[in-house]
Design an enzyme around this catalytic site. Structure first.
Site, PDB file in Angstrom:
ATOM      1  N   HIS A 173     -20.744  16.546  38.485  1.00  0.00           N
ATOM      2  CA  HIS A 173     -20.102  17.739  37.918  1.00  0.00           C
ATOM      3  C   HIS A 173     -18.598  17.542  37.757  1.00  0.00           C
ATOM      4  O   HIS A 173     -17.987  16.657  38.385  1.00  0.00           O
ATOM      5  CB  HIS A 173     -20.366  18.946  38.815  1.00  0.00           C
ATOM      6  CG  HIS A 173     -19.821  18.760  40.214  1.00  0.00           C
ATOM      7  ND1 HIS A 173     -18.501  18.956  40.541  1.00  0.00           N
ATOM      8  CD2 HIS A 173     -20.446  18.371  41.354  1.00  0.00           C
ATOM      9  CE1 HIS A 173     -18.312  18.712  41.821  1.00  0.00           C
ATOM     10  NE2 HIS A 173     -19.478  18.345  42.348  1.00  0.00           N
ATOM     11  N   GLU A 230     -26.292  19.295  46.610  1.00  0.00           N
ATOM     12  CA  GLU A 230     -25.472  18.437  47.456  1.00  0.00           C
ATOM     13  C   GLU A 230     -25.870  18.590  48.923  1.00  0.00           C
ATOM     14  O   GLU A 230     -26.542  19.554  49.317  1.00  0.00           O
ATOM     15  CB  GLU A 230     -23.989  18.792  47.259  1.00  0.00           C
ATOM     16  CG  GLU A 230     -22.982  17.994  48.098  1.00  0.00           C
ATOM     17  CD  GLU A 230     -23.042  16.476  47.839  1.00  0.00           C
ATOM     18  OE1 GLU A 230     -24.052  15.864  48.244  1.00  0.00           O
ATOM     19  OE2 GLU A 230     -22.081  15.934  47.275  1.00  0.00           O
TER      20      GLU A 230
END
Length: 416
Positions: free
Chosen positions: A220, A296
């Site tokens: 990202h 994550e």
């Protein structure tokens, strides 16, 4: 009304990279080759080359018999489904090519059929002959074509390179197999951009298992925490992209749209990934699918802290975490071993779902590094020896026999 068979293919050695197409017009009753077309087209993507091959094949058929019923056979699922009207044509580079192909014959005179790559060898060889000619600074000439030749039994038994999606004629494969000793490193796939490529020793040789599932891994874009190097996992504040991160997302969207290879977009559920994925998907005309397995690591009590702050507050726990993949961050975080199991299960599921396709996975540092580590067969400490920048691209291909090939790592050229 006469019937003609058109077989077409295209390839790019780099995707985008040096590209060419090939097409053959055949008599469906006898198998006789009535016309061949091939051309080196410079730098282009696989899909552009495939469409160019289709157009050339249709035009060659029209020159032979304008009123013929034409049956097109290609190993490009994308082109077949789009030209059959079952898939929407969303990519801006594909729309004019599809329109041009549709104008050659009235739609009622043309049907499309997908075939496996091994049944499209004639057109594949023509495309490779064209690319080989381009490499020499020349254009393909019909007088030099040997694409219609049937390979000998010896050639048919020659070892092929697993994942060589732009493979040439069987004789080339036989020569290659003879030039590389058993156990040597396999050559990289010709249709993918390579930063590095690694195979298990001795792997990559054997029967062609078809195109791999290719994961293009996108970290990202930046958040406010990224430049401060703070732990930011799935247990924190779920920050959104910063202005820098939004610009990074648009930059990577532009380069992926230009390449034209992404067929699906899958994202972590965290906001920064969903925003990055949305920017790319909007340019590609695709939907974003959310997968919890791509989130994550949960960093527990370390969320939002810098490494130095964690060292000061939780020094013993940090030392244990750095020493063992089984150690978890303070306060109920996830160990790297736990994350690896989650990521591996997600990898296996997605590789099966997207077999033979190229899918963009928008995710985070730990999942990407874990996929790379597992592909290389590297130990857990390898996670600390990789650089992975915000909005960087990496790529791993997964084959049906379980082998994996690292194609690209931490590419940030689109941000410069």
């Amino acid at each position: 009304m006469r019937e003609l068979l058109v077989e077409a293919d295209g390839g790019s050695r780099g995707n985008p990279g040096p590209a060419g197409y090939g097409a053959a017009v055949l008599d469906p009753s006898t198998g006789e080759t009535l016309a061949e077309r091939a051309e080196y087209i410079g730098v282009a993507t696989n899909n552009v080359a495939e469409y160019r091959g289709l157009i050339a094949g249709l035009k060659a058929a029209k020159e032979l018999a304008p009123d013929a019923m034409v049956r097109v056979r290609m190993d490009s699922k994308l082109v077949v489904e789009q030209m059959s009207g079952r898939w929407k044509i969303k990519h801006p580079d594909m729309k004019p090519l599809a329109a041009e192909a549709g104008r050659v014959f009235p739609a009622a005179q043309v049907t499309y059929e997908w075939i496996p790559r091994e049944k499209n060898k004639h057109a594949d060889r023509l495309a490779n002959e064209a690319m080989d000619a381009g490499k020499r600074g020349k254009q393909w000439e019909p007088s030099a074509s040997s694409a219609a030749l049937v390979p000998s039994a010896e050639d048919a038994r020659a070892a092929r390179v697993v994942g060589d999606a732009a493979a040439g004629a069987a004789k080339a494969r036989a020569a290659l197999a003879g030039a590389v000793a058993p156990g040597a490193q396999a050559v990289p796939t010709a249709r993918a951009p390579l930063a590095m490529s690694t195979e298990v020793p001795g792997a990559g040789w054997g029967p062609d298992l078809g195109p791999p599932a290719t994961f293009v891994l996108l970290r990202h874009g930046e958040t406010a925490l990224t430049p401060q190097k703070r732990f930011s996992g799935s247990g924190g504040t779920d920050p959104e992209l910063s202005e820098v991160g939004e610009r990074q997302a648009e930059a990577v969207a532009a380069v992926l749209a230009a390449r034209g290879t992404i067929q699906a977009v899958v994202s972590s559920p965290l906001k920064r990934c969903r925003q990055t994925a949305a920017a790319v998907a909007a340019r590609l005309g695709l939907d974003v699918h959310i997968d919890e397995g791509l989130r994550e690591t949960h960093f527990g009590a370390w969320e939002g802290l810098t490494f130095g702050e964690v060292r000061e507050r939780y020094g013993d726990d940090l030392d244990a975490w750095l020493a063992s993949p089984k150690a978890a961050p303070t306060g109920g975080g996830e160990s790297f071993a736990t994350v690896a199991r989650r990521v591996a299960a997600t990898r296996d599921r997605l590789a099966e779902d997207y077999r033979g396709r190229t899918v963009l996975l928008v995710t985070h540092v730990t999942p990407i590094k874990t996929l790379v580590r597992l592909a290389l067969g590297a130990p857990p400490e390898a996670l600390f020896r990789m650089e992975l920048s915000a909005a960087s691209l990496s790529a791993v291909a997964y084959y049906a026999d379980g082998n994996a090939s690292l194609r690209l790592l931490n590419d940030t050229s689109h941000l410069r």
